[in-house]
Design a protein around this motif. Structure first.
Motif, PDB file in Angstrom:
ATOM      1  N   ILE A  66       0.844  -1.208   0.000  1.00  0.00           N
ATOM      2  CA  ILE A  66       0.000   0.000   0.000  1.00  0.00           C
ATOM      3  C   ILE A  66       0.873   1.249   0.000  1.00  0.00           C
ATOM      4  O   ILE A  66       0.641   2.194  -0.762  1.00  0.00           O
ATOM      5  CB  ILE A  66      -0.963  -0.012   1.200  1.00  0.00           C
ATOM      6  N   ASP A  69       2.471   1.680  -3.407  1.00  0.00           N
ATOM      7  CA  ASP A  69       1.506   2.164  -4.398  1.00  0.00           C
ATOM      8  C   ASP A  69       1.199   3.649  -4.206  1.00  0.00           C
ATOM      9  O   ASP A  69       1.078   4.397  -5.173  1.00  0.00           O
ATOM     10  CB  ASP A  69       0.207   1.358  -4.328  1.00  0.00           C
ATOM     11  N   ILE A  70       1.095   4.078  -2.955  1.00  0.00           N
ATOM     12  CA  ILE A  70       0.807   5.491  -2.685  1.00  0.00           C
ATOM     13  C   ILE A  70       2.002   6.362  -3.062  1.00  0.00           C
ATOM     14  O   ILE A  70       1.843   7.398  -3.715  1.00  0.00           O
ATOM     15  CB  ILE A  70       0.408   5.700  -1.209  1.00  0.00           C
ATOM     16  N   SER A  73       2.398   6.626  -6.812  1.00  0.00           N
ATOM     17  CA  SER A  73       1.176   7.087  -7.498  1.00  0.00           C
ATOM     18  C   SER A  73       0.576   6.013  -8.399  1.00  0.00           C
ATOM     19  O   SER A  73       0.056   6.298  -9.468  1.00  0.00           O
ATOM     20  CB  SER A  73       1.446   8.359  -8.311  1.00  0.00           C
ATOM     21  N   HIS A  74       0.626   4.781  -7.939  1.00  0.00           N
ATOM     22  CA  HIS A  74       0.007   3.664  -8.659  1.00  0.00           C
ATOM     23  C   HIS A  74      -1.379   3.419  -8.061  1.00  0.00           C
ATOM     24  O   HIS A  74      -1.611   2.403  -7.399  1.00  0.00           O
ATOM     25  CB  HIS A  74       0.861   2.393  -8.557  1.00  0.00           C
ATOM     26  N   PHE A  75      -2.283   4.348  -8.298  1.00  0.00           N
ATOM     27  CA  PHE A  75      -3.580   4.280  -7.651  1.00  0.00           C
ATOM     28  C   PHE A  75      -4.461   3.162  -8.191  1.00  0.00           C
ATOM     29  O   PHE A  75      -5.311   2.643  -7.475  1.00  0.00           O
ATOM     30  CB  PHE A  75      -4.291   5.630  -7.733  1.00  0.00           C
ATOM     31  N   ASP A  76      -4.266   2.772  -9.447  1.00  0.00           N
ATOM     32  CA  ASP A  76      -5.046   1.654  -9.984  1.00  0.00           C
ATOM     33  C   ASP A  76      -4.673   0.352  -9.285  1.00  0.00           C
ATOM     34  O   ASP A  76      -5.528  -0.475  -8.955  1.00  0.00           O
ATOM     35  CB  ASP A  76      -4.863   1.538 -11.494  1.00  0.00           C
ATOM     36  N   SER A  77      -3.398   0.174  -8.991  1.00  0.00           N
ATOM     37  CA  SER A  77      -2.946  -1.005  -8.249  1.00  0.00           C
ATOM     38  C   SER A  77      -3.462  -0.970  -6.810  1.00  0.00           C
ATOM     39  O   SER A  77      -3.854  -1.996  -6.257  1.00  0.00           O
ATOM     40  CB  SER A  77      -1.428  -1.069  -8.271  1.00  0.00           C
ATOM     41  N   LEU A  78      -3.482   0.234  -6.216  1.00  0.00           N
ATOM     42  CA  LEU A  78      -3.980   0.400  -4.856  1.00  0.00           C
ATOM     43  C   LEU A  78      -5.468   0.062  -4.776  1.00  0.00           C
ATOM     44  O   LEU A  78      -5.904  -0.653  -3.864  1.00  0.00           O
ATOM     45  CB  LEU A  78      -3.730   1.830  -4.372  1.00  0.00           C
ATOM     46  N   VAL A  79      -6.248   0.544  -5.731  1.00  0.00           N
ATOM     47  CA  VAL A  79      -7.687   0.258  -5.754  1.00  0.00           C
ATOM     48  C   VAL A  79      -7.932  -1.231  -5.937  1.00  0.00           C
ATOM     49  O   VAL A  79      -8.796  -1.822  -5.273  1.00  0.00           O
ATOM     50  CB  VAL A  79      -8.387   1.093  -6.851  1.00  0.00           C
TER      51      VAL A  79
END
Length: 178
Positions: A66, A69-70, A73-79
């Motif tokens: 997490i 990802d934050i 800036s890999h927000f698609d992976s985080l979601v």
């Protein structure tokens, strides 16, 4: 059949009367202070379960994932991670018991506190002086009715949230292979 209409009491007079009742009976503030303590107790329960959840997530290396990802800036992976069935099941594993325990404790403790507040305020509105001993005596008079009302209020408040989370988990687990 005659319909009785209650006389509207202006808001400022209601506040003024309430202010003077509290001034004349300082013991009326005791249930209010205790209800604030119940809110702190409920928040502590969520805090304890939240810390246990964070420790569990750290043990599965999801906290590092997490954070990565934050920071990247890999927000698609985080979601995708947050809405994965495994993550949601762990989240529900900790948050459902926390909510259940907080509701039961808050409802039981709130029953005693609201019973004291209700009885003491009616005594004060009746014109008699309310001391600390009268407030304490009112703790047990209507606690069952007040606790049941508090529990019903929590049940109606949290039922849609719990049902939505469970539906999301079932949907995610059912369609995870597709």
């Amino acid at each position: 059949m005659a319909i009785r209409v209650k006389k509207n009491i202006p808001f400022d007079r209601t506040l003024s009367r309430s202010y003077w009742l509290w001034r004349a009976n300082p013991a009326l503030s005791v249930p209010t202070m205790l209800s604030s303590s119940i809110a702190v107790l409920s928040q502590s329960i969520y805090g304890i379960f939240g810390l246990a959840l964070l420790v569990r997530l750290e043990g599965t290396n999801w906290m590092a994932e997490i954070a990565e990802d934050i920071s990247g800036s890999h927000f698609d992976s985080l979601v995708n991670l947050i809405f994965s069935g495994a993550f949601l099941s762990i989240l529900l594993e900790y948050m459902l018991p926390a909510t259940a325990i907080a509701i039961v404790i808050s409802a039981l403790a709130g029953g005693f506190v609201f019973s004291a507040e209700y009885g003491a305020n009616w005594q004060a509105l009746g014109g008699s002086h309310v001391g600390f001993s009268e407030v304490m005596a009112n703790f047990v008079k209507k606690w069952r009715q007040m606790a049941w009302t508090q529990f019903l209020s929590y049940f109606l408040t949290f039922l849609p949230l719990v049902a939505g989370l469970l539906a999301l988990l079932v949907w995610k687990l059912a369609f995870a292979d597709r």
